[in-house]
Design a protein around this motif. Structure first.
Motif, PDB file in Angstrom:
ATOM      1  N   ARG A   1       0.838  -1.202   0.000  1.00  0.00           N
ATOM      2  CA  ARG A   1       0.000   0.000   0.000  1.00  0.00           C
ATOM      3  C   ARG A   1       0.879   1.261   0.000  1.00  0.00           C
ATOM      4  NH1 ARG A   1      -5.223   0.560   1.623  1.00  0.00           N
ATOM      5  NH2 ARG A   1      -5.337  -1.526   0.722  1.00  0.00           N
ATOM      6  N   ALA A   2       1.934   1.252   0.812  1.00  0.00           N
ATOM      7  CA  ALA A   2       2.834   2.409   0.865  1.00  0.00           C
ATOM      8  C   ALA A   2       3.495   2.653  -0.487  1.00  0.00           C
ATOM      9  CB  ALA A   2       3.893   2.190   1.944  1.00  0.00           C
ATOM     10  N   GLU A   3       3.936   1.594  -1.116  1.00  0.00           N
ATOM     11  CA  GLU A   3       4.604   1.724  -2.413  1.00  0.00           C
ATOM     12  C   GLU A   3       3.635   2.207  -3.491  1.00  0.00           C
ATOM     13  OE1 GLU A   3       8.228  -1.513  -1.921  1.00  0.00           O
ATOM     14  OE2 GLU A   3       6.337  -2.161  -2.824  1.00  0.00           O
ATOM     15  N   ALA A   4       2.348   1.903  -3.323  1.00  0.00           N
ATOM     16  CA  ALA A   4       1.345   2.376  -4.279  1.00  0.00           C
ATOM     17  C   ALA A   4       1.247   3.901  -4.258  1.00  0.00           C
ATOM     18  CB  ALA A   4      -0.017   1.758  -3.960  1.00  0.00           C
ATOM     19  N   TYR A   5       1.640   4.506  -3.144  1.00  0.00           N
ATOM     20  CA  TYR A   5       1.676   5.967  -3.025  1.00  0.00           C
ATOM     21  C   TYR A   5       3.018   6.548  -3.479  1.00  0.00           C
ATOM     22  CZ  TYR A   5      -2.700   6.182  -0.354  1.00  0.00           C
ATOM     23  OH  TYR A   5      -4.016   6.114   0.046  1.00  0.00           O
ATOM     24  N   GLY A   6       3.912   5.681  -3.928  1.00  0.00           N
ATOM     25  CA  GLY A   6       5.219   6.140  -4.385  1.00  0.00           C
ATOM     26  C   GLY A   6       6.239   6.257  -3.276  1.00  0.00           C
ATOM     27  N   LEU A   7       5.935   5.693  -2.090  1.00  0.00           N
ATOM     28  CA  LEU A   7       6.868   5.760  -0.967  1.00  0.00           C
ATOM     29  C   LEU A   7       7.910   4.655  -1.070  1.00  0.00           C
ATOM     30  CD1 LEU A   7       4.345   6.330   1.993  1.00  0.00           C
ATOM     31  CD2 LEU A   7       5.655   8.059   0.726  1.00  0.00           C
ATOM     32  N   GLN A   8       9.124   4.957  -0.671  1.00  0.00           N
ATOM     33  CA  GLN A   8      10.167   3.936  -0.592  1.00  0.00           C
ATOM     34  C   GLN A   8      10.154   3.349   0.810  1.00  0.00           C
ATOM     35  OE1 GLN A   8      14.180   5.261  -1.241  1.00  0.00           O
ATOM     36  NE2 GLN A   8      15.070   3.256  -0.796  1.00  0.00           N
ATOM     37  N   VAL A   9       9.930   2.050   0.899  1.00  0.00           N
ATOM     38  CA  VAL A   9       9.887   1.372   2.193  1.00  0.00           C
ATOM     39  C   VAL A   9      11.266   0.789   2.484  1.00  0.00           C
ATOM     40  CG1 VAL A   9       8.820  -0.467   3.550  1.00  0.00           C
ATOM     41  CG2 VAL A   9       7.431   0.862   1.926  1.00  0.00           C
ATOM     42  N   HIS A  10      11.839   1.169   3.610  1.00  0.00           N
ATOM     43  CA  HIS A  10      13.212   0.777   3.931  1.00  0.00           C
ATOM     44  C   HIS A  10      13.310  -0.484   4.780  1.00  0.00           C
ATOM     45  CE1 HIS A  10      13.161   5.173   3.233  1.00  0.00           C
ATOM     46  NE2 HIS A  10      14.305   4.951   2.609  1.00  0.00           N
ATOM     47  N   ALA A  11      12.286  -0.782   5.571  1.00  0.00           N
ATOM     48  CA  ALA A  11      12.391  -1.917   6.487  1.00  0.00           C
ATOM     49  C   ALA A  11      11.033  -2.593   6.693  1.00  0.00           C
ATOM     50  CB  ALA A  11      12.939  -1.456   7.839  1.00  0.00           C
ATOM     51  N   VAL A  12      11.043  -3.932   6.554  1.00  0.00           N
ATOM     52  CA  VAL A  12       9.853  -4.752   6.818  1.00  0.00           C
ATOM     53  C   VAL A  12      10.319  -5.968   7.609  1.00  0.00           C
ATOM     54  CG1 VAL A  12       7.951  -6.081   5.829  1.00  0.00           C
ATOM     55  CG2 VAL A  12       8.762  -4.031   4.664  1.00  0.00           C
ATOM     56  N   PRO A  13       9.712  -6.240   8.771  1.00  0.00           N
ATOM     57  CA  PRO A  13      10.168  -7.375   9.590  1.00  0.00           C
ATOM     58  C   PRO A  13       9.687  -8.717   9.044  1.00  0.00           C
ATOM     59  CG  PRO A  13       8.236  -6.386  10.585  1.00  0.00           C
ATOM     60  CD  PRO A  13       8.588  -5.528   9.393  1.00  0.00           C
ATOM     61  N   GLU A  14      10.366  -9.778   9.437  1.00  0.00           N
ATOM     62  CA  GLU A  14       9.936 -11.120   9.046  1.00  0.00           C
ATOM     63  C   GLU A  14       8.750 -11.572   9.899  1.00  0.00           C
ATOM     64  OE1 GLU A  14      13.101 -13.923   9.035  1.00  0.00           O
ATOM     65  OE2 GLU A  14      14.342 -12.794   7.621  1.00  0.00           O
ATOM     66  N   GLU A  15       8.735 -11.145  11.158  1.00  0.00           N
ATOM     67  CA  GLU A  15       7.597 -11.425  12.036  1.00  0.00           C
ATOM     68  C   GLU A  15       6.785 -10.140  12.151  1.00  0.00           C
ATOM     69  OE1 GLU A  15       6.634 -12.705  16.658  1.00  0.00           O
ATOM     70  OE2 GLU A  15       8.671 -12.898  15.871  1.00  0.00           O
ATOM     71  N   TYR A  16       5.480 -10.244  11.949  1.00  0.00           N
ATOM     72  CA  TYR A  16       4.665  -9.040  11.795  1.00  0.00           C
ATOM     73  C   TYR A  16       4.155  -8.515  13.144  1.00  0.00           C
ATOM     74  CZ  TYR A  16       4.893 -11.203   7.215  1.00  0.00           C
ATOM     75  OH  TYR A  16       5.343 -11.816   6.067  1.00  0.00           O
ATOM     76  N   THR A  17       5.103  -7.978  13.924  1.00  0.00           N
ATOM     77  CA  THR A  17       4.784  -7.353  15.206  1.00  0.00           C
ATOM     78  C   THR A  17       5.520  -6.014  15.280  1.00  0.00           C
ATOM     79  OG1 THR A  17       6.671  -8.332  16.380  1.00  0.00           O
ATOM     80  CG2 THR A  17       4.621  -9.628  16.308  1.00  0.00           C
ATOM     81  N   VAL A  18       5.055  -5.106  16.150  1.00  0.00           N
ATOM     82  CA  VAL A  18       5.721  -3.804  16.254  1.00  0.00           C
ATOM     83  C   VAL A  18       7.136  -3.955  16.815  1.00  0.00           C
ATOM     84  CG1 VAL A  18       3.628  -2.415  16.387  1.00  0.00           C
ATOM     85  CG2 VAL A  18       4.600  -3.337  18.492  1.00  0.00           C
ATOM     86  N   TYR A  19       7.337  -4.940  17.687  1.00  0.00           N
ATOM     87  CA  TYR A  19       8.675  -5.172  18.232  1.00  0.00           C
ATOM     88  C   TYR A  19       9.634  -5.553  17.104  1.00  0.00           C
ATOM     89  CZ  TYR A  19      12.551  -7.354  20.706  1.00  0.00           C
ATOM     90  OH  TYR A  19      13.812  -7.682  21.148  1.00  0.00           O
ATOM     91  N   SER A  20       9.211  -6.488  16.267  1.00  0.00           N
ATOM     92  CA  SER A  20      10.066  -6.911  15.152  1.00  0.00           C
ATOM     93  C   SER A  20      10.253  -5.791  14.141  1.00  0.00           C
ATOM     94  CB  SER A  20       9.460  -8.141  14.465  1.00  0.00           C
ATOM     95  OG  SER A  20       9.451  -9.243  15.348  1.00  0.00           O
ATOM     96  N   MET A  21       9.216  -4.967  13.961  1.00  0.00           N
ATOM     97  CA  MET A  21       9.336  -3.838  13.051  1.00  0.00           C
ATOM     98  C   MET A  21      10.411  -2.864  13.544  1.00  0.00           C
ATOM     99  SD  MET A  21       6.385  -1.320  11.453  1.00  0.00           S
ATOM    100  CE  MET A  21       5.684  -0.901  13.040  1.00  0.00           C
ATOM    101  N   LEU A  22      10.401  -2.610  14.848  1.00  0.00           N
ATOM    102  CA  LEU A  22      11.402  -1.706  15.413  1.00  0.00           C
ATOM    103  C   LEU A  22      12.804  -2.291  15.266  1.00  0.00           C
ATOM    104  CD1 LEU A  22      11.053   1.064  16.686  1.00  0.00           C
ATOM    105  CD2 LEU A  22      11.196  -0.005  18.935  1.00  0.00           C
TER     106      LEU A  22
END
Length: 263
Positions: free
Chosen positions: A227-248
């Motif tokens: 969804r972010a990329e659909a707005y033209g945003l560059q996404v720098h980090a995506v975690p393997e486990e989908y939790t806020v802790y892993s995202m951080l």
């Protein structure tokens, strides 16, 4: 205790309301970051007596009830006034918080997927589905129909009921304006496609698109990233486990790697 990390002194968007933001903000602070709490999403249970009356009458006919979020659980049981433990359906959930929310109500989840996204859920759950399996999915008004479509394709009879609506808190417009016109936000974190939609809609309305050009962007999972990329945003980090802790942690790993390259 503040841990040593490249996050020190950086502002981090926490896109949740006060109650939900506490644990996430504490994590950011523990790593030396500065949480910027601006709720990008809020939920409101939908009261529809006719729909829930029909669901109560049919509930014993379902083989499975699937809850995809803690919000779906809370909204469903705010309307559903029966002892669920005496009803036949098995319960499937996505996410540990969803499982715990059910457990707090005295209800045990019978199935939890390995991955906490719809695609992972379907992959793990399909072996339990055969032609004629009856499934109920309480969901939000903006939730995808991916699970329902995949199970229906396998031959299941799926009913979806809308139990809550998702909206953007209007007061957050002023919060964004104040932050972006001042110190800005070093790191943008998005926890769902809706948070991306609401954020982008708000900054376009404010005329602050240029204010996020230097921001590092992290998304909690692949659907939000898309969804972010659909707005033209560059996404720098995506975690393997989908939790806020892993995202951080994925943000910190990105910062460490890129700091080394710059040095």
């Amino acid at each position: 205790m503040t841990l040593s990390s490249p996050l020190k002194g950086m502002t981090v968007l926490v896109p949740r309301g006060k109650k939900q933001a506490q644990a996430y903000s504490k994590l950011v602070k523990n790593y030396g970051g500065i949480p910027v709490e601006i709720p990008l999403i809020a939920f409101m249970p939908i009261r529809n007596p006719e729909v829930f009356s029909a669901a109560r009458k049919r509930i014993h006919t379902y083989d499975w009830v699937i809850f995809t979020s803690k919000t779906a659980v809370e909204a469903f049981f705010e309307n559903y006034k029966m002892n669920f433990n005496k009803i036949i359906p098995k319960i499937a959930v996505i996410g540990e918080k969803t499982r715990k929310c059910l457990a707090d109500k005295g209800i045990k989840a019978d199935f939890i997927p390995r991955e906490f996204v719809a695609e992972g859920f379907v992959e793990d759950f399909l072996p339990f589905v055969e032609k004629g399996t009856k499934v109920l999915i309480p969901k939000g008004n903006l939730a995808r129909d991916y699970i329902a479509a995949a199970l229906s394709e396998k031959g299941a009879e799926v009913d979806e009921i809308i139990v809550y609506k998702t909206f953007f808190p209007e007061e957050s417009i002023d919060l964004l304006k104040k932050q972006l016109s001042g110190k800005g936000i070093d790191i943008l974190t998005f926890t769902s496609p809706s948070t991306v939609d609401h954020f982008m809609g708000a900054i376009k309305e404010l005329g602050y698109l240029d204010s996020i050009k230097g921001s590092l962007i992290s998304c909690i999972g692949p659907v939000t990233k898309e969804r972010a990329e659909a707005y033209g945003l560059q996404v720098h980090a995506v975690p393997e486990e989908y939790t806020v802790y892993s995202m951080l942690k994925s943000i910190i790993a990105y910062l460490k790697t890129n700091t080394r390259r710059e040095n």
